[in-house]
Design an enzyme around this catalytic site. Structure first.
Site, PDB file in Angstrom:
ATOM      1  N   TYR A  84      14.815  30.586   6.628  1.00  0.00           N
ATOM      2  CA  TYR A  84      13.716  31.380   7.173  1.00  0.00           C
ATOM      3  C   TYR A  84      13.808  31.508   8.693  1.00  0.00           C
ATOM      4  O   TYR A  84      14.018  30.526   9.408  1.00  0.00           O
ATOM      5  CB  TYR A  84      12.381  30.743   6.815  1.00  0.00           C
ATOM      6  CG  TYR A  84      12.072  30.776   5.335  1.00  0.00           C
ATOM      7  CD1 TYR A  84      11.945  31.985   4.652  1.00  0.00           C
ATOM      8  CD2 TYR A  84      11.891  29.597   4.625  1.00  0.00           C
ATOM      9  CE1 TYR A  84      11.665  32.013   3.302  1.00  0.00           C
ATOM     10  CE2 TYR A  84      11.589  29.605   3.269  1.00  0.00           C
ATOM     11  CZ  TYR A  84      11.477  30.818   2.616  1.00  0.00           C
ATOM     12  OH  TYR A  84      11.197  30.847   1.273  1.00  0.00           O
ATOM     13  N   LYS A 138       0.838  -1.194   0.000  1.00  0.00           N
ATOM     14  CA  LYS A 138       0.000   0.000   0.000  1.00  0.00           C
ATOM     15  C   LYS A 138       0.879   1.253   0.000  1.00  0.00           C
ATOM     16  O   LYS A 138       2.076   1.206   0.301  1.00  0.00           O
ATOM     17  CB  LYS A 138      -0.900   0.001   1.238  1.00  0.00           C
ATOM     18  CG  LYS A 138      -0.142   0.078   2.557  1.00  0.00           C
ATOM     19  CD  LYS A 138      -1.083   0.068   3.744  1.00  0.00           C
ATOM     20  CE  LYS A 138      -0.286   0.190   5.047  1.00  0.00           C
ATOM     21  NZ  LYS A 138      -1.174   0.292   6.226  1.00  0.00           N
TER      22      LYS A 138
END
Length: 399
Positions: free
Chosen positions: A273, A41
């Site tokens: 940042y 999956k």
């Protein structure tokens, strides 16, 4: 995407299919009396669903498991034969396509059983159905109070030739925590719910509840089939249970990038940042062209480890959408040199578990979240080594 392993790339996730096959064989040895379902999956936990499914089958996997029907149908479209179970459905799902593709479908409620039965009736054929019991995970699955009605209606549909009940199954909540009382309670409840269904006339091909930790550490949970997920990719399901090496497993994914820029910076220079990192003195900075858009967790800002030029380094400052910075401490690699974020750890590089610790999460998430901008490059180290050995032997024979 299968790229040439020697091609220059911004970044690559190298997937060692030889390691994956070896992991499948090792896991099968932990449960020799049970069939093996390879869980692929979420694009095989980020490793690439179709190549991984094929490699797992080559290594002896009897079943393939997916979460969604769409995943299972993609495997069929790629020509993957054999038994495939898919278990996460919503009303109106592709039941007809699933029945036509000979998938085994899981049902947890009457609405799902009725929708797959209607699809089978419309096609004039029988659907393969597995009944999922909620034994205490509290997620998908039928609760014990509703189990008799689901079993009764499934048997009625089977008598009408519309379904064949091929399996009874469930999933653990706490098998990755050694000695957790919920595991024993769930196992006891699973025995009860299976016994009830069989007592009513269900004759399943497979009964299954064992996930990766169950497969590795709880032989009493193996029943007829085991469903390893994360362990197949060489990652321990829990550090409390043991490391990958403790279980004879090898990590399959290695994440690499090419340095995009190397530059000198003065002391007191703010990085990324918010300037959460400021250089303590003159230094060299390396720019790694990966960011949270590629699946690198922003929570690892300032803590994420990697290997550059033979040394362990740490992310300096904030991880941005497409890039982050490493303080190289005055070392002088050049643009294009390799940065290894994680891998098996053989050369001193961090592992996915190291990134999980740095991010406050689990290693499952680290590998699964690596995004589609990062090409998957399929290698087979064992096959390459064997080929090299054969070539050397041939050269000696001819000498």
């Amino acid at each position: 995407m299968n790229e040439n392993v020697t091609a220059p790339l911004r970044a690559r996730a190298e997937i060692d299919l030889g390691a994956l096959r070896a992991n499948v064989r090792s896991l099968r040895a932990h449960a020799p009396g049970a069939a093996f379902m390879a869980v692929v999956k979420a694009d095989a936990y980020g490793h690439g669903m179709i190549p991984v499914a094929r490699a797992a089958k080559e290594a002896g996997a009897d079943w393939i498991g997916t979460a969604t029907a769409e995943e299972a149908l993609e495997l069929r479209a790629a020509g993957l034969p054999g038994r495939i179970l898919c278990w996460l459905w919503v009303p109106g799902g592709p039941w007809r396509e699933a029945v036509e593709a000979d998938l085994d479908v899981s049902v947890s409620d009457l609405w799902a059983l009725r929708e797959v039965t209607a699809a089978a009736r419309g096609l004039g054929r029988s659907a393969r159905v597995q009944l999922k019991a909620d034994t205490g995970l509290g997620r998908n699955g039928c609760l014990p109070a509703d189990w008799p009605e689901l079993v009764r209606e499934a048997l009625e549909a089977q008598e009408a030739g519309l379904v064949t009940v091929t399996g009874l199954w469930s999933h653990f909540a706490c098998a990755d925590e050694p000695g957790h009382p919920a595991t024993a309670a769930q196992l006891a409840r699973f025995h009860e719910m299976v016994a009830y269904a069989q007592g009513q006339g269900v004759t399943p091909e497979v009964r299954h509840i064992a996930n990766s930790p169950g497969t590795l550490t709880l032989p009493e949970t193996h029943f007829d089939l085991v469903r390893p997920g994360i362990a197949m990719y060489g990652i321990s399901p829990s550090p409390e249970l043991g490391t990958s090496a403790d279980f004879g497993l090898r990590p399959v994914m290695t994440l690499k990038a090419s340095l995009a820029l190397v530059k000198h910076a003065p002391g007191g220079f703010g990085i990324s940042y918010g300037h959460h990192y400021v250089t303590p003195g003159e230094t060299t900075l390396g720019l790694v062209p990966l960011g949270y858009a590629d699946g690198i967790p922003r929570h690892a800002s300032g803590t994420g480890p990697l290997l550059i030029d033979g040394k362990r380094r740490t992310v300096a400052g904030r991880i941005a959408m497409d890039q982050f910075v490493v303080d190289l401490g005055g070392d002088e690699p050049v643009a294009g040199d390799e940065a290894v974020l994680f891998g098996p750890g053989d050369a001193g590089e961090p592992t996915a578990e190291d990134w999980a610790v740095a991010s406050g999460t689990i290693a499952y998430e680290i590998v699964t979240r690596i995004g589609s901008r990062v090409p998957r490059v399929y290698v087979d180290e064992k096959a390459a080594a064997e080929a090299s050995g054969e070539a050397a032997g041939a050269a000696e024979d001819g000498a």
